[in-house]
Enzyme design. Structure first.
Site, PDB file in Angstrom:
ATOM      1  N   SER A  54       0.835  -1.185   0.000  1.00 48.11           N
ATOM      2  CA  SER A  54       0.000   0.000   0.000  1.00 48.11           C
ATOM      3  C   SER A  54       0.880   1.249   0.000  1.00 48.11           C
ATOM      4  O   SER A  54       1.715   1.411  -0.874  1.00 48.11           O
ATOM      5  CB  SER A  54      -0.943  -0.062   1.198  1.00 48.11           C
ATOM      6  OG  SER A  54      -2.022   0.799   1.030  1.00 48.11           O
TER       7      SER A  54
ATOM      8  N   ASP B  98      -8.748  -4.291  -6.191  1.00 48.27           N
ATOM      9  CA  ASP B  98      -8.242  -3.671  -4.965  1.00 48.27           C
ATOM     10  C   ASP B  98      -9.013  -2.373  -4.715  1.00 48.27           C
ATOM     11  O   ASP B  98      -9.079  -1.510  -5.590  1.00 48.27           O
ATOM     12  CB  ASP B  98      -6.746  -3.373  -5.123  1.00 48.27           C
ATOM     13  CG  ASP B  98      -6.075  -2.955  -3.822  1.00 48.27           C
ATOM     14  OD1 ASP B  98      -6.655  -2.126  -3.089  1.00 48.27           O
ATOM     15  OD2 ASP B  98      -4.973  -3.456  -3.542  1.00 48.27           O
TER      16      ASP B  98
ATOM     17  N   HIS C   5      -7.345  -5.870  -0.695  1.00 44.40           N
ATOM     18  CA  HIS C   5      -6.226  -4.932  -0.782  1.00 44.40           C
ATOM     19  C   HIS C   5      -4.903  -5.655  -0.572  1.00 44.40           C
ATOM     20  O   HIS C   5      -4.669  -6.220   0.489  1.00 44.40           O
ATOM     21  CB  HIS C   5      -6.416  -3.841   0.273  1.00 44.40           C
ATOM     22  CG  HIS C   5      -5.350  -2.795   0.264  1.00 44.40           C
ATOM     23  ND1 HIS C   5      -4.863  -2.229  -0.891  1.00 44.40           N
ATOM     24  CD2 HIS C   5      -4.671  -2.214   1.286  1.00 44.40           C
ATOM     25  CE1 HIS C   5      -3.940  -1.333  -0.579  1.00 44.40           C
ATOM     26  NE2 HIS C   5      -3.790  -1.315   0.731  1.00 44.40           N
TER      27      HIS C   5
END
Length: 571
Positions: free
Chosen positions: A284, A511, A539
């Site tokens: 991320s 995602d 995610h």
């Protein structure tokens, strides 16, 4: 169980999601369900792309550290200005004499936290003015484990240290490593020490603080879809209160928490660990941090995996809007799955599911729901946060179905617990550093998208076209950094990292927090980028026990050979 142990347990295997946005009621953050064990709840999860991250500060707050036009070292072009992306230029290969003492420190590792090793080291508050003072950063290490009982790893077999970052910004890499190290592939664990560094301002590394528990409770409940001027004023006031709290409690640090500075800290630690190159797995926001390192230090970049990638070329407005589209995609996948199940509380078609959710949000907006915590009611903002939290991981979908059914019956407990998990709220009402750091970093890294509430209101239709479900919320969330007490030092930029070793960029097709298009964009920018796709929900992807994807990443970490560009795994 200590609060630290509870935090580790709660976040085990979960990567914190990217946060480009931040606003009263909804803070960008997020979590990766990629490594999460069954039943774990992602902490700090919510969209991060529409509202300028970071929270808000009163217009009376002085601008603080950075001066207009002064960008971080390595970033070409004016800071805080044009939205056009400029290239991130590498720093000189030689360590400047003024920084040599930092690179010459010796790490003293001591046993800590149930079998790990901990250390601290110093970095300059301001790399351009190291005489202005230091910050002390904290790191943890899980030493390499012999592949066979009683065996040892020969010097030629040990690769070095593998730094892990779970995202955020604001996610504690120390807690993350302590949560996931023992679940890593045995081959990787045998040849690497797994290391977590809490970035500056995060966790144990000079953490920023902003509000106490009661004020954070109020902040998370503020309406982020204002219907009249009074609600707009309340949203702005909450944002300003948050920012002023950060200014008062965190001081000069607020001007020196950028991703560029955090990447330079990584290079200091790389040298202190004795590694010629930085080997790294970032999830991320951790992909943004890793890509920034590669752009600044391409010759020192080793085996790097960027999972759930961000696109550094996007301005905060575009990023937030496209992220809203990511959550819309995730909602569609949830709704499609839900309506096929007997326990779905949203009807029998996807259209009915969307209509029922909108009706629920409207009802909660008009009359917040009671919860099992009699002192707290569920607001619309918290209900939205709860739904968004569950979009990060499909293992949370059953819990969301139950929470929605309970909410339709008048009990908001389930959605409130999901919202609390997003913010990391503890049972005693306290909050971790996650969201404070999230806003502080984001508001430095990119200029605010809006000059004020009128701009946000004008942007709502465009956001809603991208995401009928969450667009309005995310447009108003993008108001946050408008009031931040420190001027931004970063701008949108591209990262080429010319000359770097192969960099594997992992993207998941559905995602929610880091849309797949961002991974495609980053892989295309990087001269040595290799795109690895996971066709699935949730995610991030590495660590989900998909043998195809995990195998490709592990082979790269162990042998240095990246997967074929464009390889796809998953269903």
């Amino acid at each position: 169980m200590s609060s630290r142990a509870r935090a580790r347990e709660r976040r085990t295997g979960i990567a914190v999601a990217v946060a480009l946005v931040t606003a009263a009621g909804l803070v960008a953050g997020g979590c990766s369900a990629g490594d999460a064990p069954s039943g774990a709840v992602p902490s700090g999860a919510v969209p991060s792309a529409g509202v300028s991250p970071g929270t808000v500060s009163p217009g009376t707050v002085s601008p603080g550290a950075a001066s207009p036009g002064a960008g971080p070292a390595g970033l070409a072009g004016p800071a805080g200005g044009a939205a056009a992306a400029t290239p991130l230029e590498p720093l000189p290969a030689a360590v400047p004499p003024a920084l040599a003492p930092y690179y010459a420190q010796r790490l003293g590792w001591t046993p800590c936290d149930d079998g790990y090793e901990c250390t601290t080291f110093r970095v300059p508050l301001d790399y351009d003015r190291p005489a202005d003072g230091d910050l002390t950063l904290a790191a943890v290490r899980a030493p390499a484990v012999p592949a066979a009982p009683g065996g040892t790893v020969a010097p030629g077999e040990r690769i070095g240290s593998l730094l892990l970052n779970p995202g955020g910004p604001g996610g504690s890499a120390v807690e993350y490593v302590e949560g996931v190290a023992r679940t890593y592939d045995a081959g990787v664990r045998a040849r690497y020490d797994l290391v977590g560094l809490d970035p500056r301002g995060v966790g144990r590394s000079a953490p920023v603080t902003c509000l106490g528990g009661e004020r954070m409770d109020a902040y998370t409940a503020v309406d982020i879809t204002p219907d009249d001027q009074a609600e707009v004023d309340a949203l702005v006031a909450a944002a300003k209160e948050f920012a002023e709290g950060c200014r008062q409690r965190s001081g000069d640090r607020l001007g020196h928490l950028s991703t560029v500075e955090a990447a330079r800290d990584l290079d200091v630690l790389r040298a202190l660990l004795g590694d010629e190159r930085l080997h790294y797995v970032g999830k991320s926001y951790g992909t943004f941090l890793g890509a920034t390192y590669a752009g600044l230090f391409p010759g020192r970049t080793g085996r790097m995996v960027l999972d759930g990638a961000m696109d550094p070329s996007l301005d905060s407005l575009t990023g937030n809007r496209t992220q809203a589209g990511g959550f819309e995609t995730a909602w569609t996948a949830f709704a499609r799955d839900c309506v096929e199940r007997e326990d779905c509380p949203l009807g029998r078609t996807e259209q009915q599911a969307g209509e029922r959710l909108a009706a629920l949000f409207a009802a909660v907006d008009a009359d917040p729901l009671t919860t099992d915590d009699g002192a707290r009611r569920l607001s619309e903002a918290q209900a939205t946060t709860g739904v968004i939290q569950a979009m990060y991981a499909d293992f949370l979908w059953p819990r969301l179905r139950t929470a929605l059914a309970d909410a339709e019956a008048g009990n908001g407990t389930g959605l409130l617990k999901l919202s609390d998990a997003y913010y990391g709220r503890e049972a005693d009402g306290s909050y971790p550093n996650l969201m404070f750091a999230n806003m502080a970093v984001n508001c430095l890294d990119l200029p605010a998208p809006f000059a004020g509430p009128d701009d946000a209101a004008r942007a709502v239709p465009d956001f809603e076209r991208t995401s009928p479900r969450f667009g309005r919320d995310m447009a108003w969330m993008a108001l946050t950094c408008t009031y931040w007490p420190v001027r931004p030092t970063g701008t949108p930029h591209t990262v080429r990292a010319a000359g770097a070793a192969p960099i594997v960029v992992v993207g998941t097709t559905r995602d929610p927090a880091t849309p797949y298009a961002w991974a495609q964009a980053l892989a295309g920018q990087l001269e040595s980028g290799r795109l690895l796709t996971y066709d699935g929900d949730g995610h991030t992807a590495y660590g989900r026990h998909d043998s195809c994807l995990d195998g490709a990443v592990n082979r790269f970490l162990l042998g240095g050979e990246p997967p074929e560009n464009g390889k796809t795994c998953g269903r």
